[in-house]
Motif scaffolding. Structure first.
Motif, PDB file in Angstrom:
ATOM      1  N   LYS A 170       0.835  -1.212   0.000  1.00  0.00           N
ATOM      2  CA  LYS A 170       0.000   0.000   0.000  1.00  0.00           C
ATOM      3  C   LYS A 170       0.863   1.253   0.000  1.00  0.00           C
ATOM      4  O   LYS A 170       0.562   2.232  -0.694  1.00  0.00           O
ATOM      5  N   GLN A 171       1.928   1.223   0.776  1.00  0.00           N
ATOM      6  CA  GLN A 171       2.791   2.400   0.854  1.00  0.00           C
ATOM      7  C   GLN A 171       3.499   2.659  -0.471  1.00  0.00           C
ATOM      8  O   GLN A 171       3.662   3.816  -0.882  1.00  0.00           O
ATOM      9  N   ILE A 172       3.904   1.606  -1.161  1.00  0.00           N
ATOM     10  CA  ILE A 172       4.545   1.771  -2.475  1.00  0.00           C
ATOM     11  C   ILE A 172       3.552   2.311  -3.494  1.00  0.00           C
ATOM     12  O   ILE A 172       3.865   3.213  -4.277  1.00  0.00           O
ATOM     13  N   LEU A 173       2.325   1.764  -3.484  1.00  0.00           N
ATOM     14  CA  LEU A 173       1.303   2.215  -4.433  1.00  0.00           C
ATOM     15  C   LEU A 173       0.957   3.691  -4.232  1.00  0.00           C
ATOM     16  O   LEU A 173       0.612   4.403  -5.185  1.00  0.00           O
ATOM     17  N   SER A 174       1.044   4.141  -2.995  1.00  0.00           N
ATOM     18  CA  SER A 174       0.718   5.540  -2.709  1.00  0.00           C
ATOM     19  C   SER A 174       1.917   6.461  -2.911  1.00  0.00           C
ATOM     20  O   SER A 174       1.833   7.656  -2.641  1.00  0.00           O
ATOM     21  N   GLY A 175       3.024   5.897  -3.382  1.00  0.00           N
ATOM     22  CA  GLY A 175       4.206   6.709  -3.666  1.00  0.00           C
ATOM     23  C   GLY A 175       5.184   6.832  -2.527  1.00  0.00           C
ATOM     24  O   GLY A 175       6.141   7.615  -2.602  1.00  0.00           O
ATOM     25  N   GLY A 176       4.952   6.084  -1.441  1.00  0.00           N
ATOM     26  CA  GLY A 176       5.863   6.079  -0.313  1.00  0.00           C
ATOM     27  C   GLY A 176       5.531   7.169   0.695  1.00  0.00           C
ATOM     28  O   GLY A 176       4.562   7.911   0.535  1.00  0.00           O
TER      29      GLY A 176
END
Length: 649
Positions: free
Chosen positions: A484-490
């Protein structure tokens, strides 16, 4: 219409070949001067009819030779062998019975069939080779294009995608799986990938070519060489590669900036999956072969049994249902407080097994003993697996009463109901966090282990507990959070860059529970040898590389309440007893008496009645002597000799 024309075009070529070979043998062979023109024509006609009649009956011309494998060539060989036997029999009949013509020798007939067969095989092989290799713009490729057009009349340059427009890949592994991938890509004009080289460890393959693709040794496949071949992505095609070797190669290619994929070969997949070129799975970041623990004895144990799984709609519980469904149980009862998860699992299994497995759902909490009694009265389960628990470490630190009531007293309720209704076996799902716990969740699980072990000394039911470590992909685990954090751009957040954890996959955890439960005698606590632990920082970095997203920051947020820097080693073989499975061990632990357990439970119950979480935590530390404060065990990894054992190279 086009397929019809190509098919008859091949028949025409075969007829031309037969005529040339037949005339060649008649005019150059000795012993046929006495044959009349009519007899030559009759012999030729008989051979022609025998060859082509058998080929048509055997559907030789129905095959698509551009994809033809060895089975196609064997079928042609067998058809012509039958044609030879029929031709020889007819020739004898015409001479002996009807005395129409003079006989010819067996050697002549055999020569005709063998040379004609070789010629037929040759043009098919040339066609197949031209079709697979005529997709480049070199002089050799253009020559093959001409051959292919002669054979099939196809507009090759218009049909075949030029390699420059495809993603160029290096295939790790020049064995059966890697070659299968290369063949599939070369044969598929619409494929988005084209192989540029193989990388292999076998020195006997080095410097050679497979389907015009060079084979490089691992040491030769440096970045300069790969860049020269214009490689853009790397595909792993060695299913049995050693974990350490896979990690080394993964690190090398990922740090060099290559996108990494995996090729699933058919025999490695279940019937529900298809062969595919796919992204590197999170589970493969363990860089070890998945542990498969089932054997026939385990399957036989669960066959025709009524099995109740508490928490059956959760991550572990649902996988337990999937694994059990393969073993032909009489009934699987999914007991859960959350109806949506239980319903989803039930529908999934009903579709997958077409109603062959009896799947029931019961909605209730394990803290409600009356509801449990109604379920047990209805089904009288042979086996109960307790996978229902609050497991989120930080949340349970702030909800200590709920953790004790659900985890501890829910387990107590199940033990009592199992004894009351004559259950054969009770299997407790535990965790590595129960070993010298530093948090409420781990302490409640350790208390459950003590309840189960104590019950094994006096009850009629056979009890066991199974500890496993962090489960990749389970609800609340670190992997879904990182995704989720990667998909949201970190950014990706980790509590401490030194944290080390053992990991297993959901199927591994479920199989461990089922096999250890089947082999349990009574009162054991089972643990699994999971090999080397993993740094959470490395896991986060690998997931960022897998995602293909750049500039994702990793932030350190500080340890959460109750969190350890590292978990205790699950397996210290000198302190454990072996089982029939080399990866499963039994912890040596003495069961407490019933009176001691009852006293501990009474203290916890009275503490929960106060409604004071802090007081309940204090009592929990009293009744679970190994429950320690996290600051007492989170020593500096760089200076602690005990902790150094856990640091990865």
């Amino acid at each position: 219409m086009k397929k019809f024309n190509i098919r008859w075009q091949l028949v025409f070529y075969d007829i031309i070949l037969f005529a040339i070979i037949n005339l060649f043998l008649f005019f150059l062979s000795e012993g046929f001067e006495d044959l009349s023109s009519l007899e030559v024509i009759i012999h030729s006609a008989v051979a022609f009819v025998c060859i082509f009649a058998v080929r048509f009956i055997g559907n030789i011309y129905q095959q698509i030779w551009r994809y033809g494998g060895i089975q196609c060539y064997i079928r042609l060989l067998m058809a012509d062998a039958v044609g030879f036997i029929i031709d020889y029999a007819v020739s004898l009949l015409l001479f002996n019975a009807l005395n129409i013509i003079q006989p010819i020798t067996v050697l002549y007939i055999l020569s005709l069939f063998c040379i004609n067969l070789l010629a037929s095989l040759a043009i098919r092989m040339v066609y197949r080779y031209a079709y697979k290799c005529a997709n480049d713009n070199t002089a050799y490729g253009r020559f093959l294009n001409v051959l292919l057009k002669v054979f099939s009349g196809a507009k090759v340059n218009g049909d075949v995608v030029v390699k420059d427009n495809k993603i160029k890949i290096a295939i790790i592994g020049a064995g059966r799986v890697g070659v299968s991938l290369a063949e599939e890509l070369l044969a598929n004009k619409e494929a988005a990938y084209v192989p540029r080289c193989f990388v292999d460890l076998n020195v006997d393959k080095a410097g050679r070519v497979i389907h015009n693709i060079p084979v490089l040794l691992e040491d030769e496949a440096n970045l300069e060489k790969l860049n020269g071949l214009e490689v853009q992505e790397v595909v792993f095609a060695i299913p049995e590669m050693d974990g350490e070797k896979k990690k080394k190669q993964y690190d090398f290619y990922s740090k060099a900036g290559y996108k990494i994929k995996v090729y699933d070969y058919p025999h490695m997949l279940s019937a529900s999956k298809k062969r595919q070129l796919r992204e590197f799975d999170i589970e493969e970041l363990l860089f070890r072969k998945p542990v498969v623990m089932f054997d026939q004895k385990t399957n036989d144990y669960y066959k025709d049994k009524v099995v109740l799984i508490t928490g059956g709609g959760g991550s572990i519980g649902s996988e337990l249902c999937r694994q059990l469904a393969k073993m032909n149980p009489k009934t699987i009862i999914i007991l859960d407080i959350y109806e949506n998860g239980a319903y989803d699992v039930q529908q999934e299994l009903r579709i997958l097994y077409s109603g062959e497995v009896d799947i029931r759902i019961e909605i209730c909490s394990i803290t409600n003993k009356k509801a449990l009694e109604r379920v047990f009265e209805k089904y009288h389960p042979h086996i109960v697996i307790n996978a229902a628990a609050h497991k989120h470490v930080p949340l349970m630190e702030n909800n200590c009463i709920e953790a004790v009531e659900n985890n501890v007293f829910g387990c107590k309720n199940l033990v009592e109901v199992c004894e009351e209704y004559g259950t054969e076996r009770f299997m407790m799902v535990s965790t590595d966090k129960a070993v010298n716990p530093t948090n409420v969740m781990g302490a409640t699980k350790r208390m459950c282990e003590m309840i189960v072990q104590s019950a094994s000394t006096s009850g009629k039911v056979k009890y066991s507990a199974t500890r496993f470590c962090n489960v990749l992909g389970s609800a609340g685990s670190v992997i879904p959070l990182f995704k989720k954090q990667i998909l949201s751009g970190g950014p990706i957040t980790i509590t401490d860059k030194r944290i080390i954890r053992y990991f297993m996959t959901i199927p591994e955890a479920s199989q461990l529970v089922l096999q250890s439960g089947a082999m349990a005698k009574n009162g054991e606590i089972f643990v699994l040898d999971m090999g080397q632990p993993v740094k959470i920082l490395d896991l986060a970095e690998n997931m960022i590389r897998l995602s293909g997203v750049h500039n994702i920051e990793i932030l350190e947020t500080g340890l959460r309440p109750g969190e350890k820097l590292y978990e205790e080693l699950l397996v210290k073989t000198e302190e454990l007893d072996k089982t029939s499975n080399s990866l499963i061990f039994v912890e040596r632990d003495r069961a407490l008496g019933n009176e001691i357990i009852e006293d501990k439970l009474a203290k916890l119950e009275n503490a929960c009645l106060t409604g004071d979480d802090d007081y309940v935590r204090k009592v929990l530390k009293e009744v679970v002597p190994t429950f320690k404060a996290p600051e007492d065990v989170n020593v500096d990894i760089e200076t602690s000799e005990d902790a150094k054992k856990f640091v990865l190279a």
